[in-house]
Write an enzyme that holds these catalytic residues in place. Structure first.
Site, short mmCIF file in Angstrom:
data_model
loop_
_atom_site.label_atom_id
_atom_site.label_comp_id
_atom_site.label_asym_id
_atom_site.label_seq_id
_atom_site.Cartn_x
_atom_site.Cartn_y
_atom_site.Cartn_z
N GLU A 117 19.67 -50.96 7.69
CA GLU A 117 19.47 -52.17 6.89
C GLU A 117 18.04 -52.26 6.35
O GLU A 117 17.83 -52.63 5.19
CB GLU A 117 19.80 -53.40 7.74
N ALA A 143 18.31 -52.53 15.59
CA ALA A 143 17.63 -53.62 16.27
C ALA A 143 17.61 -53.26 17.75
O ALA A 143 18.45 -52.48 18.22
CB ALA A 143 18.38 -54.92 16.04
N GLY A 174 20.23 -51.99 12.26
CA GLY A 174 19.06 -52.57 11.61
C GLY A 174 18.18 -51.52 10.94
O GLY A 174 17.50 -51.82 9.96
N GLU A 212 27.28 -51.46 14.57
CA GLU A 212 27.27 -52.73 15.31
C GLU A 212 28.63 -53.06 15.91
O GLU A 212 28.73 -53.67 16.97
CB GLU A 212 26.81 -53.88 14.41
C1 HXC Z 1 17.15 -50.17 22.13
C2 HXC Z 1 17.50 -47.93 21.95
C3 HXC Z 1 18.25 -48.12 20.77
C4 HXC Z 1 18.39 -49.45 20.26
C5 HXC Z 1 18.22 -46.01 21.21
N1 HXC Z 1 17.51 -46.62 22.20
N2 HXC Z 1 18.66 -46.90 20.34
N3 HXC Z 1 16.97 -48.95 22.64
N4 HXC Z 1 17.83 -50.42 21.01
N5 HXC Z 1 19.02 -49.72 19.17
C6 HXC Z 1 16.86 -45.99 23.34
C7 HXC Z 1 17.86 -45.53 24.38
O1 HXC Z 1 18.25 -46.60 25.18
C8 HXC Z 1 17.07 -44.50 25.12
O2 HXC Z 1 16.17 -45.16 25.99
C9 HXC Z 1 16.23 -43.85 24.04
O3 HXC Z 1 16.20 -44.79 22.95
C10 HXC Z 1 16.82 -42.55 23.50
O4 HXC Z 1 18.19 -42.80 23.10
P1 HXC Z 1 19.41 -41.93 23.61
O5 HXC Z 1 20.62 -42.77 23.45
O6 HXC Z 1 19.15 -41.37 24.97
O7 HXC Z 1 19.42 -40.74 22.55
P2 HXC Z 1 20.67 -39.87 22.05
O8 HXC Z 1 21.55 -39.55 23.19
O9 HXC Z 1 20.08 -38.76 21.27
O10 HXC Z 1 21.49 -40.83 21.07
C11 HXC Z 1 20.94 -41.28 19.85
C12 HXC Z 1 21.75 -42.46 19.29
C13 HXC Z 1 21.91 -43.53 20.37
C14 HXC Z 1 23.14 -41.94 18.83
C15 HXC Z 1 21.01 -42.98 18.07
O11 HXC Z 1 20.61 -43.85 20.90
C16 HXC Z 1 22.52 -44.82 19.88
O12 HXC Z 1 23.72 -44.88 19.65
N6 HXC Z 1 21.70 -45.88 19.73
C17 HXC Z 1 22.17 -47.20 19.38
C18 HXC Z 1 22.50 -47.26 17.91
C19 HXC Z 1 23.00 -48.66 17.55
O13 HXC Z 1 24.02 -49.12 18.06
N7 HXC Z 1 22.31 -49.33 16.66
C20 HXC Z 1 22.67 -50.66 16.20
C21 HXC Z 1 21.97 -51.67 17.02
S1 HXC Z 1 22.48 -53.34 16.59
P3 HXC Z 1 16.05 -44.75 27.55
O14 HXC Z 1 15.13 -45.80 28.09
O15 HXC Z 1 17.41 -44.76 28.11
O16 HXC Z 1 15.45 -43.38 27.47
C22 HXC Z 1 21.66 -53.71 15.17
C23 HXC Z 1 21.89 -55.03 14.46
C24 HXC Z 1 22.65 -55.93 15.30
O17 HXC Z 1 20.89 -52.98 14.70
C25 HXC Z 1 22.97 -57.26 14.66
C26 HXC Z 1 23.48 -58.20 15.75
C27 HXC Z 1 23.60 -59.63 15.30
#
Ligand code: HXC
Length: 260
Positions: free
Chosen positions: A114, A66, A111, A134
């Site tokens: 999911e 997400a 997400g 998460e």
């Molecule tokens: C918004 C995201 C994002 C996300 C990545 N990006 N994941 N933006 N939401 N979930 C963006 C980064 O901010 C970055 O933007 C660009 O995508 C590239 O990501 P990087 O982190 O620079 O890439 P990398 O170093 O290769 O790392 C890849 C990664 C990492 C390991 C996948 O991006 C990461 O950990 N992402 C988050 C994963 C996560 O936590 N997902 C769960 C979300 S919560 P910029 O602008 O900086 O270039 C969820 C449900 C929640 O899904 C429920 C809550 C109630």
């Protein structure tokens, strides 16, 4: 239709839907949800379309979750008021009766994992990575991850993934039962499209019934599920396509389905 965050292409009887925010690793924001709902509604309602494939644009991600930037400052009451995340489950499971496949080309996290699990099955690239990270953000899965992962891979790995937030590679995801097939990265879309085309060649009502029957296994007792399957079988036996399928087998020719 024109979409802001996804692309769609109808190839024969298969609809290919691609989440198209590669710069954000295809993070799922409200617009992606609205676009996907419309695309899946269009797919499900189009009699010419028989199976869909969902994938992510670019080489890195199916969807990295997400959209964290969208959620970061959102007041808790808004999550509740909007019943945030409810739309995903409703539309990609209950509202979509036809089969669809997730072609996971890279990260499927939070997400993203999911949504992949909402598919009828997952075909993964050997570069795919799955996880429910998460907990690292101070939250927990919100679109069914804890429930679908536990059903798919069992308690041990579901707890491991949810509590440590670690990622699982494609090989581990296949051996633990999360994904149906793993293929070489460059062959992913060919494999997913041919699987979808194979499904698209089946009798459409039988495809829907098979999907409904397997899904029932996760909602009910064995006895009730077997009864449900038997009743569905008896209902499907009334279709013209049942008569055609069996006749074609006996006559050693390809069946000509009518979808009725
Ligand atoms: C918004 C995201 C994002 C996300 C990545 N990006 N994941 N933006 N939401 N979930 C963006 C980064 O901010 C970055 O933007 C660009 O995508 C590239 O990501 P990087 O982190 O620079 O890439 P990398 O170093 O290769 O790392 C890849 C990664 C990492 C390991 C996948 O991006 C990461 O950990 N992402 C988050 C994963 C996560 O936590 N997902 C769960 C979300 S919560 P910029 O602008 O900086 O270039 C969820 C449900 C929640 O899904 C429920 C809550 C109630």
């Amino acid at each position: 239709a024109d979409y802001e965050t996804i692309t769609t292409r109808k190839q024969g009887a298969v609809t290919l839907v691609t989440i198209n925010r590669p710069d954000a690793l295809n993070a799922l924001n409200t617009t992606v949800l609205a676009d996907l709902i419309e695309a899946f509604r269009d797919f499900d309602g189009d009699e010419g379309q028989r199976c869909a494939v969902l994938t992510g644009a670019g080489d890195k991600a199916f969807a990295a979750g997400a959209d964290i930037k969208e959620m970061a400052d959102k007041p808790a009451a808004d999550f509740y008021a909007e019943d945030f995340f409810a739309g995903w489950t409703e539309h990609f499971t209950r509202a979509t009766r036809k089969p669809w496949i997730a072609a996971v080309n890279g990260f499927a996290l939070g997400g993203g994992c999911e949504v992949a699990m909402m598919a009828d099955f997952i075909i993964a690239s050997d570069r795919a990575k799955f996880g429910q990270p998460e907990i690292k953000l101070g939250v927990l899965p919100g679109m069914g991850g804890s429930q679908r992962l536990a059903r798919a891979v069992g308690k041990a790995k579901a707890m491991d993934l949810c509590l440590t937030g670690r990622m699982m590679d494609a090989a581990e995801a296949e051996s633990s039962g999360l994904v149906a097939r793993v293929v070489e990265h460059d062959r992913l879309m060919d494999e997913a499209m041919s699987a979808a085309e194979a499904i698209a060649r089946m009798a459409p009502l039988a495809a829907i019934a098979n999907k409904e029957a397997v899904d029932a296994a996760f909602e009910t007792t064995l006895d009730q599920g077997i009864r449900f399957e038997r009743r569905l079988f008896q209902a499907i036996a009334a279709t013209s396509d049942k008569a055609e399928g069996m006749k074609a087998f006996i006559e050693k020719r390809d069946p000509q389905w009518t979808g009725r």
